[in-house]
Design an enzyme around this catalytic site. Structure first.
Site, PDB file in Angstrom:
ATOM      1  N   GLU A 260       3.525  -2.611  -2.482  1.00 57.38           N
ATOM      2  CA  GLU A 260       2.129  -2.162  -2.519  1.00 57.38           C
ATOM      3  C   GLU A 260       1.528  -2.802  -3.759  1.00 57.38           C
ATOM      4  OE1 GLU A 260      -1.012  -0.394  -3.461  1.00 57.38           O
ATOM      5  OE2 GLU A 260       0.175   1.432  -3.768  1.00 57.38           O
ATOM      6  N   CYS A 294      -5.581   0.572  -7.312  1.00 58.14           N
ATOM      7  CA  CYS A 294      -5.393  -0.584  -6.437  1.00 58.14           C
ATOM      8  C   CYS A 294      -6.440  -0.568  -5.329  1.00 58.14           C
ATOM      9  CB  CYS A 294      -3.980  -0.610  -5.875  1.00 58.14           C
ATOM     10  SG  CYS A 294      -3.526   0.895  -5.070  1.00 58.14           S
TER      11      CYS A 294
HETATM   12  C1  UN1 Z   1      -2.924   3.147  -6.421  1.00 56.13           C
HETATM   13  O1  UN1 Z   1      -3.953   2.869  -7.046  1.00 56.13           O
HETATM   14  O2  UN1 Z   1      -1.857   2.508  -6.605  1.00 56.13           O
HETATM   15  O3  UN1 Z   1      -6.236   5.950  -2.262  1.00 56.13           O
HETATM   16  C2  UN1 Z   1      -2.818   4.285  -5.468  1.00 56.13           C
HETATM   17  C3  UN1 Z   1      -6.222   6.124  -3.494  1.00 56.13           C
HETATM   18  C4  UN1 Z   1      -5.134   6.990  -4.066  1.00 56.13           C
HETATM   19  C5  UN1 Z   1      -3.906   6.187  -4.345  1.00 56.13           C
HETATM   20  C6  UN1 Z   1      -4.115   4.965  -5.168  1.00 56.13           C
HETATM   21  N1  UN1 Z   1      -4.827   8.038  -3.118  1.00 56.13           N
HETATM   22  O4  UN1 Z   1      -7.060   5.646  -4.235  1.00 56.13           O
END
Ligand code: UN1
Length: 504
Positions: A260, A294
């Site tokens: 990821e 992310c």
């Molecule tokens: C991340 O930034 O690695 O959907 C995860 C989202 C959160 C998870 C982010 N539930 O922004």
């Protein structure tokens, strides 16, 4: 802003969370709060030898744990969820202090852990296989899911605890053991989670010791985990560069990778969009967590018909958003994680300016010596190029106009990453087109919701340089198990498949 009051409460929080003082004092790995740069703990980093030992112990734990009925494994995760509920306030606050995210988001992260525990508990009675029609008489064919082994988890600073929980809760109910390498920027939250886990594990007589362990240190420690032949799966969250290195190492020994990685997420705003709703969604997705998710919204394509309605209002939001100490209730944007993040942001903005693009915001908010507080930046790009086509882990939103939806969808897809995406429209045809095979190429595609803030119930992850992995909800659990096809002959003859004759 003025210098925030010093962070003095970390020791009390860690102790309340059950972490003995010797775990966070006297070590060589420093944890600094991005709030003011203060040292909040030191943790002893592990050696390669420690990693090997941890994996071997985890493997032994796996050998015992795999034979415990899955619903009993679920009981451990249920009790862990109870510990998290009890400790939510303290752990959420510690997350805020160690990452710089606002307390509401720190608490949200713990809630995400609780949610995935609940999900995994239900799943522990639903690790369903299939029965498949056999072509042979008196034969039964089935597909069954078996535990895999030791699962390595590498997590990033920005979601220091929730992403681990997505992986660990599923891996554990699936009958695996886990070894976790948290980001070296956030070791304290990891220690706290480990302590909570151990409290829960102590209440389950069947739970072997060392079922879940942490190892802390730099990339070298991660490599030792990735290269260990007793680790059949590594789930890694972080930069694309990290994922490229991890993926290649795992491929060399045919181990599984669940990656990821980076996102360069976009949203398309169409003429019929509800502008009030769009404004709020864009503000949260682009500025929230100081642009360090992310899933952060980094590119915005706005139709000519609504550009002049949305963008001036967005600029006002960018100018007024409350930046400051993430412990204050009124704050919406805390500091960046560190000076390197600030530097990367400034470099991207310099590139934008060199291209002649107007940049609104982006400057450091003065007044705090040891913290990197910035005003989020809105950049009016003339085309999708330059810094816009890469992920800069900071609050920069590039805005580009469009007139044809097809062209905007093409731009949405014209980057190396494929994590999250959104469309804002009240036109059913536009929404469905965006979600169709001709639409967004991302793992997440939303309508009238921003790109970030996904619920745990869906599979989370993305395509292309995002790495292809899926974590959390839906059937992501299958990544943590070995699929076995079993064919049973309950007759007296031995018919061969495909009608092959082989009579001896
Ligand atoms: C991340 O930034 O690695 O959907 C995860 C989202 C959160 C998870 C982010 N539930 O922004």
């Amino acid at each position: 802003m003025t210098q925030p009051p010093p962070v003095v409460e970390v020791r009390a929080l860690l102790e309340a969370l059950g972490v003995p003082a010797e775990r966070f004092t006297g070590g060589d790995l420093e944890s600094r709060s991005p709030i003011d740069g203060a040292l909040i703990g030191t943790v002893a980093s592990n050696t390669r030898g420690d990693v090997a030992e941890a994996v071997e112990a985890a493997h032994d734990a796996f050998v015992a744990w795999r034979s415990i009925p899955a619903p009993r494994r679920g009981e451990l995760v249920r009790l862990f969820g109870e510990e998290l509920r009890r400790a939510k306030a303290e752990l959420g606050r510690l997350v805020a202090i160690e990452t710089g995210k606002i307390v509401s988001e720190g608490l949200g992260e713990v809630q995400e852990m609780i949610d995935v525990c609940d999900f995994a508990v239900g799943l522990s009675r639903q690790l369903y296989g299939l029965t498949i029609a056999s072509e042979r008489p008196e034969h039964r064919m089935m597909e069954i899911w078996r535990p895999l082994g030791v699962v390595g988890i590498i997590s990033a600073f920005n979601f220091p605890v929730a992403v681990w929980a997505w992986n660990a809760a599923l891996a554990l109910v699936c009958g695996n053991a886990v070894v976790w390498k948290p980001s070296e920027k956030t070791p304290l939250t990891a220690l706290a989670v480990q302590a909570l886990f151990e409290t829960a594990a102590a209440r389950v007589p069947e739970a072997p010791r060392k079922l879940s362990q942490i190892i802390v240190g730099s990339a070298e420690i991660g490599e030792a985990l990735v290269d260990n032949p007793l680790v059949p799966l590594v789930s890694a969250t972080g930069s694309t560069a990290m994922g490229r290195a991890v993926g290649a190492r795992l491929a060399r020994r045919f181990a599984r990778a669940l990656l990821e990685l980076g996102g360069n997420n976009a949203a398309i705003v169409c003429p019929t969009a509800d502008i009030d709703l769009t404004l709020r969604a864009v503000a949260f997705s682009a500025m929230g967590t100081a642009g360090q998710r992310c899933t952060t919204l980094r590119r915005l394509f706005v139709h000519d018909a609504v550009y002049n309605e949305l963008i001036p209002r967005l600029k006002v939001a960018y100018t007024n958003v409350a930046i400051g100490d993430p412990r204050h209730e009124a704050t919406l944007i805390g500091p960046l994680i560190d000076g390197d993040a600030f530097q990367a942001m400034q470099e991207a903005l310099d590139e934008a300016r060199a291209l002649g693009w107007p940049v609104h915001g982006g400057a450091r908010v003065p007044g705090v010596a040891g913290g990197f507080y910035v005003r989020p930046a809105l950049v009016e790009a003339s085309a999708q190029s330059g810094p816009m086509i890469r992920e800069t882990f900071a609050p920069i939103l590039y805005v580009v106009r469009f007139s044809e939806l097809d062209a905007a969808i093409e731009l949405n897809n014209a980057v190396a990453q494929g994590l999250s995406s959104s469309i804002f429209t009240n036109d059913l045809r536009e929404a469905e087109l965006f979600l169709s095979e001709r639409g967004s190429d991302c793992g997440i595609a939303n309508v009238n919701i921003g790109s970030s803030g996904a619920e745990i119930g869906g599979a989370f992850g993305g395509e292309k340089e995002t790495g292809g992995g899926r974590e959390s909800g839906s059937d992501s659990w299958k990544a943590y198990m070995r699929r076995a096809t079993n064919t049973v002959n309950y007759g007296r003859a031995l018919p061969l498949a495909q009608g092959v004759k082989f009579d001896i």
